[in-house]
Design a protein around this motif. Structure first.
Motif, PDB file in Angstrom:
ATOM      1  N   ALA A  85      -4.589   1.982  -0.945  1.00 59.20           N
ATOM      2  CA  ALA A  85      -3.563   2.774  -1.628  1.00 59.20           C
ATOM      3  C   ALA A  85      -4.189   3.749  -2.623  1.00 59.20           C
ATOM      4  O   ALA A  85      -3.753   4.900  -2.738  1.00 59.20           O
ATOM      5  N   SER A  99       0.800  -1.240   0.000  1.00 57.38           N
ATOM      6  CA  SER A  99       0.000   0.000   0.000  1.00 57.38           C
ATOM      7  C   SER A  99       0.827   1.282   0.000  1.00 57.38           C
ATOM      8  O   SER A  99       0.327   2.345   0.376  1.00 57.38           O
ATOM      9  N   ASP A 108      -5.408  -2.209  -4.977  1.00 62.05           N
ATOM     10  CA  ASP A 108      -5.347  -1.932  -3.540  1.00 62.05           C
ATOM     11  C   ASP A 108      -6.228  -0.718  -3.218  1.00 62.05           C
ATOM     12  O   ASP A 108      -5.842   0.424  -3.479  1.00 62.05           O
TER      13      ASP A 108
END
Length: 213
Positions: free
Chosen positions: A47, A25, A44
């Motif tokens: 992220a 992340s 992700d």
């Protein structure tokens, strides 16, 4: 937070470190074939949310996704049509972003596509970006490395000033003097709809198929 800096002479060990960070992340700033991008693992959610917050970007605005091979494309989109295939053959890897229909099995987060059923993808020709994507094994989101509304991310001092304390890694190759963005297209009813004309011109695209007026 202080970002770790690398120059363009990246070793395999450096690439491995950055790629591993993406899978945890972390956020990177890196050069693409157009401008500096601010990148995260496109699969992700945590992220990708960071990208929107760092850039102060409207969460309804989709993010462009970079890939390094056609297998990644197949994992994300529905079957490509004949014109899309011609565009891919002619202009990839390179500065052409194509808007595709996203498939239902893709693990790309909905925040990346602005909760639409389409997704903008580019196979990058940047050797640095390609190495990172290949090593990490994931596509990465790559909007311009700037605060939304500010000049496009080409001047490294400005990028470090605005974003240097908000990201984890910065790959610094100096200023990018050609700030022409990628061309963005979508194939609609067997015609090419040019959403943004950039490095690839309307004239070049017209050799592939009719341009939607």
């Amino acid at each position: 937070m202080k970002a770790k800096h690398f120059n363009q002479n990246l070793t395999d060990e450096n690439i491995s470190e950055i790629s591993s960070a993406l899978l945890c992340s972390k956020i990177i700033i890196f050069p693409t074939e157009t401008v500096y991008g601010i990148g995260a693992n496109a699969k992700d959610l945590k992220a990708c949310k960071k990208i929107f917050n760092i850039k102060k970007r409207d969460k309804g605005k989709a993010l462009i996704v970079l890939i390094s091979n056609l297998k990644m494309l197949d994992d994300i989109v529905e079957k490509t049509n004949e014109i899309e295939k011609k565009l891919i053959k002619k202009f990839w890897p390179g500065p052409l972003t194509i808007i595709f229909n996203k498939n239902n099995t893709s693990k790309i987060s909905n925040i990346v596509i602005g909760n639409q059923n389409t997704i903008g993808i580019r196979m990058t020709s940047s050797s640095i970006a390609t190495r990172i994507i290949d090593c990490s094994g994931v596509p990465i989101v790559a909007p311009s490395a700037n605060i939304s509304g500010k000049p496009t991310g080409t001047k490294i001092k400005n990028i470090i000033k605005d974003l240097g304390d908000k990201v984890d890694y910065i790959i610094d190759i100096g200023d990018i003097n050609d700030n022409t963005t990628s061309t963005i297209v979508q194939v609609i009813d067997n015609e090419i709809n040019i959403l943004r004309e950039g490095k690839i011109s309307k004239e070049e695209l017209s050799k592939i198929a009719k341009i939607k007026e």
